[in-house]
Design a protein around this motif. Structure first.
Motif, PDB file in Angstrom:
ATOM      1  N   UNK A 113      26.980   5.635 -45.370  1.00 11.09           N
ATOM      2  CA  UNK A 113      27.408   5.134 -44.065  1.00 11.09           C
ATOM      3  C   UNK A 113      26.847   3.723 -43.862  1.00 11.09           C
ATOM      4  N   UNK A 114      27.638   2.771 -43.349  1.00 12.41           N
ATOM      5  CA  UNK A 114      27.095   1.438 -43.057  1.00 12.41           C
ATOM      6  C   UNK A 114      25.928   1.524 -42.080  1.00 12.41           C
ATOM      7  N   UNK A 115      24.893   0.734 -42.346  1.00 14.20           N
ATOM      8  CA  UNK A 115      23.722   0.727 -41.463  1.00 14.20           C
ATOM      9  C   UNK A 115      24.045  -0.155 -40.257  1.00 14.20           C
ATOM     10  N   UNK A 116      24.732   0.453 -39.315  1.00 13.86           N
ATOM     11  CA  UNK A 116      25.243  -0.237 -38.139  1.00 13.86           C
ATOM     12  C   UNK A 116      25.341   0.791 -37.020  1.00 13.86           C
ATOM     13  N   UNK A 117      24.935   0.425 -35.817  1.00 15.38           N
ATOM     14  CA  UNK A 117      24.882   1.402 -34.727  1.00 15.38           C
ATOM     15  C   UNK A 117      26.231   2.070 -34.473  1.00 15.38           C
ATOM     16  N   UNK A 118      27.296   1.298 -34.402  1.00 12.57           N
ATOM     17  CA  UNK A 118      28.608   1.874 -34.104  1.00 12.57           C
ATOM     18  C   UNK A 118      29.062   2.830 -35.192  1.00 12.57           C
ATOM     19  N   UNK A 119      28.839   2.446 -36.441  1.00 11.38           N
ATOM     20  CA  UNK A 119      29.287   3.293 -37.549  1.00 11.38           C
ATOM     21  C   UNK A 119      28.423   4.551 -37.683  1.00 11.38           C
ATOM     22  N   UNK A 120      27.141   4.425 -37.402  1.00 16.61           N
ATOM     23  CA  UNK A 120      26.291   5.611 -37.396  1.00 16.61           C
ATOM     24  C   UNK A 120      26.702   6.562 -36.272  1.00 16.61           C
ATOM     25  N   UNK A 121      27.004   6.000 -35.127  1.00 15.28           N
ATOM     26  CA  UNK A 121      27.447   6.828 -33.993  1.00 15.28           C
ATOM     27  C   UNK A 121      28.730   7.565 -34.330  1.00 15.28           C
ATOM     28  N   UNK A 122      29.663   6.847 -34.979  1.00 10.18           N
ATOM     29  CA  UNK A 122      30.932   7.486 -35.356  1.00 10.18           C
ATOM     30  C   UNK A 122      30.714   8.582 -36.388  1.00 10.18           C
ATOM     31  N   UNK A 123      29.824   8.326 -37.353  1.00  9.70           N
ATOM     32  CA  UNK A 123      29.579   9.315 -38.408  1.00  9.70           C
ATOM     33  C   UNK A 123      28.958  10.587 -37.859  1.00  9.70           C
ATOM     34  N   UNK A 124      28.195  10.466 -36.773  1.00 10.55           N
ATOM     35  CA  UNK A 124      27.500  11.629 -36.211  1.00 10.55           C
ATOM     36  C   UNK A 124      28.208  12.203 -34.987  1.00 10.55           C
ATOM     37  N   UNK A 125      29.389  11.658 -34.710  1.00 13.39           N
ATOM     38  CA  UNK A 125      30.087  12.027 -33.481  1.00 13.39           C
ATOM     39  C   UNK A 125      30.320  13.507 -33.286  1.00 13.39           C
ATOM     40  N   UNK A 130      28.704  15.955 -35.052  1.00 11.45           N
ATOM     41  CA  UNK A 130      27.605  16.712 -35.646  1.00 11.45           C
ATOM     42  C   UNK A 130      26.714  17.288 -34.535  1.00 11.45           C
ATOM     43  N   UNK A 131      26.422  18.570 -34.624  1.00 12.21           N
ATOM     44  CA  UNK A 131      25.488  19.211 -33.708  1.00 12.21           C
ATOM     45  C   UNK A 131      24.076  19.039 -34.261  1.00 12.21           C
ATOM     46  N   UNK A 132      23.375  18.034 -33.768  1.00 12.46           N
ATOM     47  CA  UNK A 132      22.051  17.723 -34.298  1.00 12.46           C
ATOM     48  C   UNK A 132      21.026  18.799 -33.977  1.00 12.46           C
ATOM     49  N   UNK A 133      21.289  19.611 -32.968  1.00 13.17           N
ATOM     50  CA  UNK A 133      20.365  20.698 -32.629  1.00 13.17           C
ATOM     51  C   UNK A 133      20.202  21.679 -33.787  1.00 13.17           C
ATOM     52  N   UNK A 134      21.225  21.795 -34.623  1.00 19.87           N
ATOM     53  CA  UNK A 134      21.154  22.699 -35.772  1.00 19.87           C
ATOM     54  C   UNK A 134      20.088  22.257 -36.758  1.00 19.87           C
ATOM     55  N   UNK A 135      19.806  20.926 -36.792  1.00 18.03           N
ATOM     56  CA  UNK A 135      18.845  20.390 -37.756  1.00 18.03           C
ATOM     57  C   UNK A 135      17.448  20.195 -37.161  1.00 18.03           C
ATOM     58  N   UNK A 136      17.400  19.936 -35.847  1.00 18.30           N
ATOM     59  CA  UNK A 136      16.116  19.595 -35.235  1.00 18.30           C
ATOM     60  C   UNK A 136      15.649  20.581 -34.171  1.00 18.30           C
ATOM     61  N   UNK A 137      16.513  21.494 -33.777  1.00 13.62           N
ATOM     62  CA  UNK A 137      16.168  22.391 -32.694  1.00 13.62           C
ATOM     63  C   UNK A 137      16.509  21.806 -31.343  1.00 13.62           C
TER      64      UNK A 137
END
Length: 327
Positions: free
Chosen positions: A294-306, A308-315
């Protein structure tokens, strides 16, 4: 020498494209002189790591352009109080001969009562304070030497834009050197505008005579626009061309302590490792794999994680907090 009028364009992408067009596609025997003023911009040196030179949150929030140029050297700030000049010549015998190209500008400033002088290899100083930095670039048959003239630049804004956030970044990129600077306007015996400065320099360079011009037609401007689109509008050029670098960030969050190690090359995340005392249902390796490439860029990171349920990985984790940790 021939003067090219840039028609009052203040878009840095178009002005850099115009300079490149005059360098590569206009086969003129005589030297060419170009002046331009840009909207608020950070102009990155060819070999620099963009992220290392700016505060990305600040420049995005304030609409400051970030554009990489062809020449090397450090990052510089442009705004309506900064006049830029460029001399484009045939051959490259004068590559590294900054005195030849700064000389006419220094002479013009002295004629206005500003005791300018060349110091070091490529900077113009007045009374120990820097007013101009210069850089060069050459093709096999032609070259340009260009520089800034701080006339009435917002120094405080300049320092905010090119003051990188305090990240643990390691890079082989060239670092900008912060110098004590001054605005020409405060050094003049009388007041003038930036347009007056440009006119006075033209009179000096052309010995108070007529200013021969090189006119550009519709087809020329279409080619300039094409260069801007193909190079200076592209994330891959402005950010992706940055040298390989590593970012390490950590924070104590509701989910626990999280430590990220990111390796970036060509503007893309090559590898990311996430450590900490958090606890989630899914293996963190799955999220790390998802972010690779993924490009190291805020917009592209946001799109890549759009999705994704991060709670599954971090609680417990929301997307904005995690992006802030990564970027």
């Amino acid at each position: 020498m021939l003067f090219v009028d840039n028609n009052g364009i203040t878009n840095p992408r178009l002005n850099l494209a115009l300079e490149e067009y005059l360098l590569r596609q206009v086969d003129e025997e005589q030297p060419i002189l170009l002046f331009y003023v840009n909207e608020p911009s950070v102009i990155i040196g060819r070999n620099q790591n963009t992220i290392e030179e700016i505060d990305p949150d600040y420049v995005n929030a304030h609409g400051i352009h970030v554009v990489r140029r062809l020449s090397g050297g450090g990052a510089v700030y442009h705004d309506p109080g900064n006049l830029n000049f460029s001399f484009i010549t045939r051959g490259k015998d004068d590559l590294h001969n900054f005195a030849r190209f700064t000389g006419p500008v220094i002479d013009g400033l002295r004629a206005m009562g500003v005791p300018a002088e060349l110091r070091g290899r490529s900077d113009i100083f007045v009374d120990g304070r820097k007013i101009s930095g210069n850089a060069q670039y050459a093709t096999p048959t032609r070259m340009f030497s260009h520089g800034t003239l701080l006339f009435d630049t917002d120094i405080a804004e300049m320092l905010r834009a090119i003051n990188p956030r305090r990240l643990a970044i390691e890079s082989k990129a060239v670092h900008s050197v912060r110098n004590v600077v001054a605005n020409i306007r405060e050094l003049l015996p009388g007041d003038m505008t930036i347009n007056d400065l440009k006119a006075a320099l033209l009179r000096s360079i052309f010995d108070d005579g007529p200013v021969p011009t090189l006119g550009l037609g519709v087809e020329d401007w279409q080619r300039v626009a094409a260069i801007a689109h193909e190079r200076y509008d592209q994330w891959a050029w402005n950010y992706g061309r940055s040298p390989r670098f590593n970012v390490q960030k950590s924070a104590r969050l509701p989910a626990g302590k999280i430590d990220t190690r990111i390796e970036v090359d060509g503007g893309l995340i090559q590898e990311i490792k996430i450590y900490g005392d958090f606890s989630g249902r899914e293996d963190i390796a799955g999220l790390e794999a998802m972010l690779a490439g993924v490009p190291y860029d805020r917009e592209r990171l946001t799109a890549a994680l759009g999705e994704v349920d991060l709670n599954r990985y971090f609680g417990q984790m929301d997307g904005v907090t995690f992006i802030d940790l990564l970027y």
